[in-house]
Design a protein around this motif. Structure first.
Motif, PDB file in Angstrom:
ATOM      1  N   UNK A  22       8.969   4.710  -0.853  1.00 34.25           N
ATOM      2  CA  UNK A  22       9.135   5.915  -0.043  1.00 34.25           C
ATOM      3  C   UNK A  22       8.486   5.743   1.325  1.00 34.25           C
ATOM      4  N   UNK A  23       7.313   5.136   1.381  1.00 31.46           N
ATOM      5  CA  UNK A  23       6.701   4.828   2.673  1.00 31.46           C
ATOM      6  C   UNK A  23       5.876   3.547   2.559  1.00 31.46           C
ATOM      7  N   UNK A  24       5.652   2.936   3.717  1.00 30.86           N
ATOM      8  CA  UNK A  24       4.842   1.724   3.810  1.00 30.86           C
ATOM      9  C   UNK A  24       3.887   1.899   4.987  1.00 30.86           C
ATOM     10  N   UNK A  25       2.611   1.643   4.744  1.00 25.08           N
ATOM     11  CA  UNK A  25       1.612   1.820   5.795  1.00 25.08           C
ATOM     12  C   UNK A  25       1.241   0.454   6.394  1.00 25.08           C
ATOM     13  N   UNK A  26       1.550   0.314   7.687  1.00 28.29           N
ATOM     14  CA  UNK A  26       1.085  -0.866   8.400  1.00 28.29           C
ATOM     15  C   UNK A  26      -0.334  -0.551   8.878  1.00 28.29           C
ATOM     16  N   UNK A  27      -1.276  -1.351   8.451  1.00 23.46           N
ATOM     17  CA  UNK A  27      -2.678  -1.038   8.709  1.00 23.46           C
ATOM     18  C   UNK A  27      -3.387  -2.315   9.148  1.00 23.46           C
ATOM     19  N   UNK A  47       2.651   7.379  13.998  1.00 22.04           N
ATOM     20  CA  UNK A  47       1.375   6.832  14.448  1.00 22.04           C
ATOM     21  C   UNK A  47       0.255   7.772  14.024  1.00 22.04           C
ATOM     22  N   UNK A  48      -0.755   7.190  13.386  1.00 17.58           N
ATOM     23  CA  UNK A  48      -1.918   7.949  12.913  1.00 17.58           C
ATOM     24  C   UNK A  48      -3.176   7.455  13.624  1.00 17.58           C
ATOM     25  N   UNK A  92       2.660   4.452   9.983  1.00 19.15           N
ATOM     26  CA  UNK A  92       3.253   4.723   8.680  1.00 19.15           C
ATOM     27  C   UNK A  92       4.778   4.725   8.836  1.00 19.15           C
ATOM     28  N   UNK A  93       5.436   3.831   8.113  1.00 21.89           N
ATOM     29  CA  UNK A  93       6.901   3.787   8.111  1.00 21.89           C
ATOM     30  C   UNK A  93       7.405   4.565   6.904  1.00 21.89           C
ATOM     31  N   UNK A  94       8.279   5.528   7.163  1.00 27.96           N
ATOM     32  CA  UNK A  94       8.800   6.390   6.100  1.00 27.96           C
ATOM     33  C   UNK A  94      10.274   6.081   5.871  1.00 27.96           C
ATOM     34  N   UNK A  95      10.646   5.926   4.601  1.00 31.40           N
ATOM     35  CA  UNK A  95      12.047   5.737   4.211  1.00 31.40           C
ATOM     36  C   UNK A  95      12.722   7.112   4.197  1.00 31.40           C
ATOM     37  N   UNK A 145      -4.484   7.887   0.997  1.00 26.48           N
ATOM     38  CA  UNK A 145      -5.230   7.043   0.054  1.00 26.48           C
ATOM     39  C   UNK A 145      -4.377   5.907  -0.508  1.00 26.48           C
ATOM     40  N   UNK A 146      -3.113   5.827  -0.143  1.00 28.91           N
ATOM     41  CA  UNK A 146      -2.243   4.783  -0.677  1.00 28.91           C
ATOM     42  C   UNK A 146      -1.571   4.031   0.462  1.00 28.91           C
ATOM     43  N   UNK A 147      -1.329   2.757   0.241  1.00 27.48           N
ATOM     44  CA  UNK A 147      -0.660   1.948   1.255  1.00 27.48           C
ATOM     45  C   UNK A 147       0.849   2.051   1.141  1.00 27.48           C
ATOM     46  N   UNK A 148       1.362   2.307  -0.073  1.00 24.97           N
ATOM     47  CA  UNK A 148       2.779   2.546  -0.258  1.00 24.97           C
ATOM     48  C   UNK A 148       2.977   3.460  -1.459  1.00 24.97           C
ATOM     49  N   UNK A 149       4.143   4.089  -1.529  1.00 22.44           N
ATOM     50  CA  UNK A 149       4.428   5.095  -2.538  1.00 22.44           C
ATOM     51  C   UNK A 149       5.830   4.811  -3.056  1.00 22.44           C
TER      52      UNK A 149
END
Length: 343
Positions: A22-27, A47-48, A92-95, A145-149
């Motif tokens: 569902x999403x992927x966090x580039x960190x 962008x966060x 954060x990239x969201x599908x 709290x999660x890098x991907x979902x």
């Protein structure tokens, strides 16, 4: 050393968009000078900064972060890259696609029934659809709290509530518990509304819910099939014809013998019926041919007077057996079995 050191140091992107993510966090530690942002079809980039949303970018394309992105960030508009310093931010990239998942009851749902103290257990399966609808809630409850979902995590969340919702809505809308499929649309709408309320807490929304099938215990299903079969057959003659056809089609050599035996039995019954019909006609004809049959008895013996009997002079005789089907007539005007007019 960050993820963007080396060959891909200046590219911020989600290269492998997966259908189940569902999403992927580039960190990374920081976004360096000259970095570029790539947004692919079906993606949004958020962008966060310090855990808060700075900007949401939805148009696919290849962007220079310093000139195309930073001027649109809420609190970082005046940021300038230094010689050795970069921008400490998360992306954060969201599908954005609509996800479709299959579901099935973990355990049988026991529907209340007055004749069954424990209820009647039924199982069901189908599909549901959902998508991301609230980025702030998604970030607050999940992405922080999660890098991907993944979609499997959403499915687990749905299934944890589904059995109870099925019971609630099947009892409410299932006017006939033996034909729940007929009320599947109303039941599905009610469940989707409740699940949408549940998923909204994590920034998702339900876009569809379907019940594909409802299954009953084996003995209940056999009873339903038998009742349905009887209603389709309609009468014993059609049932026998269907049984013969089924035996010939599916029984092989043994089925052929059974069919032959049944055909012989039916032929014997038909011949017997014809003989009975013929006997009835002969008896009726003989009674009608005797003139003055009712006047032959001596006076005072208690015999009926001439003309008072159905077989007497001047009255049309009734057959004792129906000439069409052989049913005993009992003096009626019409056959009680086939409706044949007897007089």
């Amino acid at each position: 050393m960050g993820l963007f050191s080396g060959q891909f140091a200046n590219v911020v992107e989600w290269q492998e968009t997966r259908d189940d993510v569902i999403f992927y966090k580039w960190n990374n530690d920081e976004i360096k000078r000259g970095s570029r942002l790539i947004i692919r079809p079906g993606q949004d980039a958020i962008f966060l900064y310090n855990g808060k949303i700075e900007g949401i970018f939805q148009e696919e394309g290849n962007y220079d972060i310093e000139s195309d992105i930073i001027p649109f960030l809420s609190t970082l508009k005046g940021f300038r890259f230094g010689f050795n310093s970069g921008l400490r931010a998360e992306v954060l990239f969201v599908n954005t696609k609509e996800f479709t998942m299959r579901w099935g009851t973990k355990q049988a749902v026991n529907l209340p029934h007055p004749s069954l103290p424990g209820g009647m257990p039924v199982r069901a399966n189908g599909m549901f659809q959902f998508k991301v609808s609230d980025y702030e809630m998604l970030i607050e409850k999940v992405a922080g709290i999660k890098k991907q979902f993944t979609t499997e995590e959403v499915r687990d969340r749905v299934l944890s509530h589904l059995d109870q919702l099925l019971l609630q809505w099947m009892v409410r809308e299932g006017k006939d518990m033996f034909n729940l499929q007929a009320n599947a649309a109303e039941i599905s709408d009610g469940i989707m509304t409740d699940l949408d309320r549940e998923l909204s807490d994590i920034g998702l929304s339900m876009t569809g819910f379907q019940i594909n099938s409802v299954s009953y215990p084996e003995e209940i299903q056999e009873m339903i099939n038998k009742v349905a079969g009887q209603s389709m057959v309609g009468d014993m003659n059609r049932y026998q014809q269907m049984a013969v056809l089924d035996s010939m089609t599916n029984g092989g050599a043994q089925g052929g013998q059974v069919a032959a035996d049944m055909a012989s039995m039916q032929m014997g019954m038909m011949m017997g019926q014809q003989i009975m019909n013929q006997m009835g006609q002969n008896l009726s004809g003989a009674a009608a041919a005797q003139p003055g049959a009712g006047a032959s008895a001596p006076s005072g013996t208690g015999a009926a007077p001439s003309g008072s009997s159905q077989a007497g002079s001047g009255a049309e005789a009734y057959p004792n057996f129906c000439p069409n089907c052989g049913q005993k007539t009992d003096g009626a005007n019409f056959c009680s079995n086939c409706g044949q007019k007897l007089k």
